[in-house]
Write an enzyme that holds these catalytic residues in place. Structure first.
Site, PDB file in Angstrom:
ATOM      1  N   PHE B 122       0.855  -1.183   0.000  1.00 42.39           N
ATOM      2  CA  PHE B 122       0.000   0.000   0.000  1.00 42.39           C
ATOM      3  C   PHE B 122       0.889   1.231   0.000  1.00 42.39           C
ATOM      4  CE2 PHE B 122      -4.552   1.097   1.213  1.00 42.39           C
ATOM      5  CZ  PHE B 122      -5.116   0.115   0.429  1.00 42.39           C
ATOM      6  N   GLN B 235      -7.760  14.536   4.139  1.00 39.25           N
ATOM      7  CA  GLN B 235      -7.137  13.709   3.103  1.00 39.25           C
ATOM      8  C   GLN B 235      -8.059  13.592   1.886  1.00 39.25           C
ATOM      9  OE1 GLN B 235      -6.435   9.168   3.503  1.00 39.25           O
ATOM     10  NE2 GLN B 235      -4.417  10.097   3.386  1.00 39.25           N
ATOM     11  N   HIS B 237      -8.417  11.460  -1.144  1.00 34.07           N
ATOM     12  CA  HIS B 237      -7.918  10.205  -1.693  1.00 34.07           C
ATOM     13  C   HIS B 237      -7.743  10.400  -3.192  1.00 34.07           C
ATOM     14  CE1 HIS B 237      -7.645   5.987  -2.770  1.00 34.07           C
ATOM     15  NE2 HIS B 237      -7.646   5.646  -1.507  1.00 34.07           N
ATOM     16  N   LEU B 251     -15.215   5.540  -3.663  1.00 35.80           N
ATOM     17  CA  LEU B 251     -13.806   5.174  -3.585  1.00 35.80           C
ATOM     18  C   LEU B 251     -13.400   4.028  -4.511  1.00 35.80           C
ATOM     19  CD1 LEU B 251     -11.373   6.121  -1.844  1.00 35.80           C
ATOM     20  CD2 LEU B 251     -11.593   3.919  -0.716  1.00 35.80           C
ATOM     21  N   GLU B 254      -6.987   1.878  -2.930  1.00 40.27           N
ATOM     22  CA  GLU B 254      -5.574   1.920  -3.228  1.00 40.27           C
ATOM     23  C   GLU B 254      -5.045   0.511  -3.503  1.00 40.27           C
ATOM     24  OE1 GLU B 254      -3.595   4.810  -0.761  1.00 40.27           O
ATOM     25  OE2 GLU B 254      -1.908   3.451  -0.478  1.00 40.27           O
ATOM     26  N   ARG B 310      -0.659   9.477  -0.383  1.00 36.99           N
ATOM     27  CA  ARG B 310      -1.884   9.938  -1.032  1.00 36.99           C
ATOM     28  C   ARG B 310      -1.877  11.427  -1.354  1.00 36.99           C
ATOM     29  NH1 ARG B 310      -6.362   6.442   2.406  1.00 36.99           N
ATOM     30  NH2 ARG B 310      -5.830   4.486   1.379  1.00 36.99           N
ATOM     31  N   HIS B 376     -11.903  12.244   1.706  1.00 36.69           N
ATOM     32  CA  HIS B 376     -11.932  10.870   2.185  1.00 36.69           C
ATOM     33  C   HIS B 376     -11.800  10.718   3.688  1.00 36.69           C
ATOM     34  CE1 HIS B 376     -11.361   6.582   1.888  1.00 36.69           C
ATOM     35  NE2 HIS B 376     -10.159   6.635   2.401  1.00 36.69           N
ATOM     36  N   ARG B 411      -2.548  10.655   6.392  1.00 41.23           N
ATOM     37  CA  ARG B 411      -2.649   9.272   6.857  1.00 41.23           C
ATOM     38  C   ARG B 411      -2.201   8.306   5.778  1.00 41.23           C
ATOM     39  NH1 ARG B 411      -6.632   5.038   6.362  1.00 41.23           N
ATOM     40  NH2 ARG B 411      -7.927   6.392   5.091  1.00 41.23           N
TER      41      ARG B 411
END
Ligand SMILES: Cc1cc2nc3c(=O)[nH]c(=O)nc-3n(C[C@H](O)[C@H](O)[C@H](O)COP(=O)(O)OP(=O)(O)OC[C@H]3O[C@@H](n4cnc5c(N)ncnc54)[C@H](O)[C@@H]3O)c2cc1C
Ligand code: SF4
Ligand code: SF4
Ligand code: FES
Lengths: 258, 603
Positions: B122, B235, B237, B251, B254, B310, B376, B411
């Site tokens: 990730f 954040q 995304h 979404l 990822e 991100r 997000h 994050r």
């Protein structure tokens, strides 16, 4: 794409009384039925009650009957609903099997009560390194059952519950849950008597209506209910199996770590 | 209690039944205190159910070089060194045990060939670290914790919304809310309250978040007098769906990139190679050949640039679109079809396959997806003590997305689900031991309860003027336009003015119909929370005159030093106005400092 106007015929009312009411919505490209319901809320009827969360088919909140078919509103495209409405208005009604609360919202608490009847996960002891060694092929089946999003569409269509109101049967969702536990390689619980007695597996006569509506594509009847029925039969009518189970426990523990 | 309201008493009241709330409730109940749980939607439907990619924990099942120190380092770097270091340390150290514990409770994770919990790559995680179940990890987590909650016989009040916390001058005493179904009020008296209400994404129009994400917990804490920190760090995304319009924002995990998916512009270029931040140069491949070797498992190769953090990926996408290299509907292309077999994609990313097929009419095993940024996750939240999760008001605790600190300025994917377990458990413990220190359930103030209840129903008496859905939509428009990914002084000021006038309009929103299951009324009440969160976000963003992580200022494009220097703390002032205070970051011990800055990876 230009927008198109269509009529949504939505059930409005509460436990005492209710009626179908028509709303005109503007349909844009890619729109789903839940978007149309939201459009009505935002512009015409702010008190229109419905449940939703994810808008992506993941939470199982937005179940309804669209043109008579049990579906997730967030995963039903308006273009498809227009087609199945065959020229008439798109009909959106709450799930019929559950007691009605308001508009598209029903009382699904029976399901939560059924769930409590099932013996929870009973883990086998771990190997010397504190781990279980479990291979992917051993859990493929359990993972299929664990995909369930608790939309209750299967409960809604099962004729035992819908037409016969036979609530001694916990319903297909709970067969799936029990199967997910029974087929977990590290579970040592025994739910066979329970399936027969409290969960009423005998009521199911394998019509497969539940499987047809499952938005997760779980093979409820073939993969969960039939194998469980076989286990119940083995347990209760085959003395050798019954004895074996008494002596050796439900199943061999998972492979200890090397 | 003399008031005629349904009243419940608990040692520990947990608000929220996502991963954090459930884990907190289980811990509190197991420690022997009387525990109650409330949630706005049905049990098992909280936002956590939507989490896809996985939870980060240095189990080292796939790459034995992994350990908590590397996870700590990655988290601090990803957060642009603004994180609360102690939370980052606890998180990295405890996450593996929390994952194993979830397995003990019945979770069924995907497996490695040798029968262990499988881990995937990730963004920002140096090694494959995310324990997962296909792309439905959140469902697995919530179902497992839900079952555990049932097993522990914890009392759950579902479809019950908390409207305000109750307190004395110095401590929390309970909460007041209403049943969504009947509209009737409900009062809780409790020794300790744990907030686990999730995020604030509904401030924005394009978001991956559900209706529940109206920042209730942030607002409840703020109104009770607690501190919020880091609220400027939202954040975005990088990969949300962009087409068709009605699904914009949903979404795209990822995990697609973790499984080998690549980002391309309309020229077919893998544009992520173009600008690799200095901090990540040592870890990131700068050519396709090396990136492909990495994907094939070559441990000497550096990571693919698609898996940079991100904040950076989102900015690169914005740049490509701005400079005319975007996809037809204003995103870029995410291509896994040309990288993996159809069977592999369907096995590892089933719900992505399903989502695009059903909602976009696209077969991701054959064609690329169109993706773009979507609001997000809020890194900021209730300021808590790292060990106990207690907020700045005694008796109030917070865990999960509603709490701030762990993630700093950005994050890492997968660090939320592990956060929920690690700090959900700690909040449960913290609240329980706080409650054990008290003899009786505290008395609540009747007058306070009465005032709150009156306020809740007041919108029914207003003349029909404004519609809550319209005001909410106007708020989302201004936030999207002025407080989005790229921020600048005059736009932020414009947003603050808009929020001020929206607050006035919100006072005039009225309700149609009665109080039974009435979404219009619920929206009126939620709107106030959204406005508080929007104001906090904007004020903090205006004050931070630098770019860092999820907060990017066009007028201040650089960071003030590599490390974060201060946190923006927000609280309610004496006149009810929002005040902001800059506070220096707690100092990191030297050995952790060295770990966080280690160019290679700590052994
Ligand atoms: C689509 C998507 C995918 C994601 N994927 C990942 C991933 O792969 N890995 C990862 O680590 N993170 C992921 N995240 C982030 C992560 O899922 C969330 O941050 C996390 O689940 C939040 O959990 P929580 O327990 O804090 O809150 P939630 O799960 O949101 O729960 C909030 C709870 O609070 C209740 N509540 C809220 N307000 C009130 C109120 N006023 N009164 C009563 N109850 C209230 C709600 O009903 C709900 O039960 C993803 C997020 C999204 C949106
Ligand atoms: S197969 Fe069984 S559970 Fe499924 S609908 Fe038919 S009777 Fe009900
Ligand atoms: S088994 Fe399928 S239809 Fe039944 S509740 Fe689960 S997801 Fe819904
Ligand atoms: S809203 Fe979650 S399944 Fe439809």
């Amino acid at each position: 794409m230009s927008t198109q106007k269509v009529t949504l015929r939505v059930y409005r009312g509460d436990a005492e009384s209710g009626e179908l009411q028509d709303y005109t919505v503007e349909v844009s490209e890619g729109m789903v039925v839940l978007d149309a319901v939201h459009q009505i809320q935002a512009t015409q009827a702010p008190d229109l009650a419905c449940r939703w969360n994810c808008k992506a088919g993941k939470c199982g909140s937005c179940s309804a009957e669209i043109n008579g078919k049990p579906r997730l509103m967030c995963m039903t495209r308006m273009v498809d609903a227009i087609k199945t409405a065959e020229g008439g208005p798109i009909l959106v009604k709450p799930m019929k099997t559950f007691p009605h609360i308001k508009d598209l919202v029903t009382d699904v608490s029976q399901n939560y009560r059924n769930n409590k009847k099932i013996t929870p996960f009973r883990p086998a002891p771990k190997g010397p390194d504190g781990e279980w060694k479990i291979f992917q092929y051993e859990i493929d089946r359990a993972q299929e059952f664990r995909k369930c999003i608790e939309c209750y569409l299967c409960q809604n269509v099962c004729h035992v519950l819908r037409d016969h109101h036979e609530f001694s049967f916990a319903g297909p969702r709970y067969m799936v849950r029990a199967a997910g536990l029974e087929m977990h390689p590290a579970d040592q619980g025994d739910r066979i008597d329970q399936l027969k007695e409290e969960l009423g597996i005998g009521y199911c006569n394998i019509t497969k209506c539940c499987t047809e509506v499952c938005p997760e594509g779980i093979h409820i009847t073939d993969n969960a209910i039939i194998p469980l029925k076989e286990r119940v039969v083995d347990e209760h009518y085959d003395p050798i199996t019954a004895l074996f189970r008494k002596v050796f426990g439900k199943k061999a523990p998972p492979n200890p770590a090397p | 209690m003399s008031l005629p309201y349904e009243t419940h008493e608990y040692d520990v009241l947990v608000i929220g039944a996502g991963g954090a709330g459930l884990r907190a409730a289980v811990e509190a109940a197991e420690s022997g205190v009387k525990t109650g749980l409330v949630c706005k939607s049905l049990l098992g439907k909280a936002h956590t159910v939507m989490a896809e990619g996985g939870m980060a924990a240095a189990l080292a099942n796939v790459d034995t070089r992994d350990n908590w120190k590397v996870h700590f380092r990655d988290t601090m770097r990803g957060g642009k060194f603004l994180n609360n270091w102690r939370m980052a340390q606890i998180h990295a150290q405890e996450a593996p045990d929390r994952v194993r514990e979830l397995e003990n409770w019945g979770a069924v994770f995907d497996r490695t060939p040798d029968g262990k919990i499988l881990q995937r790559n990730f963004g920002g995680h140096k090694y494959p670290r995310l324990a997962h179940v296909g792309d439905r990890t959140g469902l697995e987590m919530i179902r497992t914790l839900q079952d555990r909650t049932v097993e522990k016989k914890i009392n759950v009040h579902m479809e019950c919304t908390i409207y305000r916390l109750l307190k004395t001058d110095h401590a929390i005493t309970g909460a007041v809310g209403y049943w969504r179904e009947s509209g009737r009020p409900i009062v809780f008296r409790a020794k300790a309250v744990v907030l686990a209400t999730g995020g604030i994404g509904r401030c924005f129009r394009v978001t991956s978040n559900s209706w529940e994400y109206t920042g209730d917990g942030h607002a409840l804490a703020y109104l009770a007098g607690a501190d919020l920190i880091d609220m400027e760090f939202m954040q975005f995304h990088p990969t949300g769906m962009v087409w068709p319009p009605s699904v914009r924002g949903i979404l795209v995990t990822e995990g697609v990139r973790g499984e080998g998916g690549v980002l391309k512009n309309n020229k077919g270029e893998r544009f992520m190679f173009k600008s690799i931040p200095d901090l990540y140069k040592a870890d990131t491949a700068d050519n396709e050949a090396e990136a492909d070797r990495w994907l094939a498992g070559d441990k000497t190769a550096r990571r693919v640039p698609e898996l940079l953090t991100r904040d950076h990926v989102a900015r690169c996408i914005v740049r490509e679109v701005k400079e005319g290299r975007g996809s037809p509907h204003g995103g870029v292309f995410l291509d896994i079809a040309s990288r993996r077999s159809a069977d592999y994609i369907k096995k590892k990313l089933p719900s992505m396959y399903h989502q695009f097929k059903e909602l976009g009419g696209i077969d991701i095993t054959k064609e690329p997806m169109e993706v773009g940024p979507t609001a997000h996750y809020i890194m900021g939240g209730v300021r808590v003590d790292a060990e106990t999760q207690m907020a700045t008001i005694p008796g109030l605790f917070a865990a999960g997305e509603v709490a701030g600190g762990l993630h700093g300025a950005n994050r890492l994917g997968g660090n939320s689900l592990s956060d929920l377990l690690v700090f959900g458990r700690r909040a449960g413990l913290g609240a329980s031991s706080y409650a054990k220190g008290m003899k009786d359930i505290p008395q609540t103030d009747d007058g306070q309860v009465e005032r709150i209840v009156k306020e809740m129903y007041e919108p029914f008496d207003r003349p029909s003027a404004e519609n809550a859905f319209t005001v909410t939509s106007d708020l989302q428009t201004t936030m999207e336009a002025n407080v989005g990914i790229a921020r600048v002084q005059n736009e932020l000021e414009k947003a603050l003015q808009d929020i001020a006038s929206l607050k006035e309009r919100a006072k005039k929103v009225s309700v149609v119909g009665d109080c039974r299951y009435n979404p219009g009324w619920h929206q009126v009440l939620d709107l106030n929370n959204l406005l508080i969160c929007a104001e906090a976000l904007t004020m903090a963003a205006l004050s931070r005159k630098e770019s860092r992580g999820g907060h990017m200022r066009i007028d201040f494009p650089d960071s003030v030093g590599e490390e974060g220097k201060w946190n923006n703390v927000l609280r309610q002032g004496g006149e009810g106005q929002m005040v902001l205070e800059k506070q220096p970051l707690p100092e990191m011990p030297t050995e952790l400092h060295a770990l966080a800055h280690d160019e290679k990876a700590p052994q």
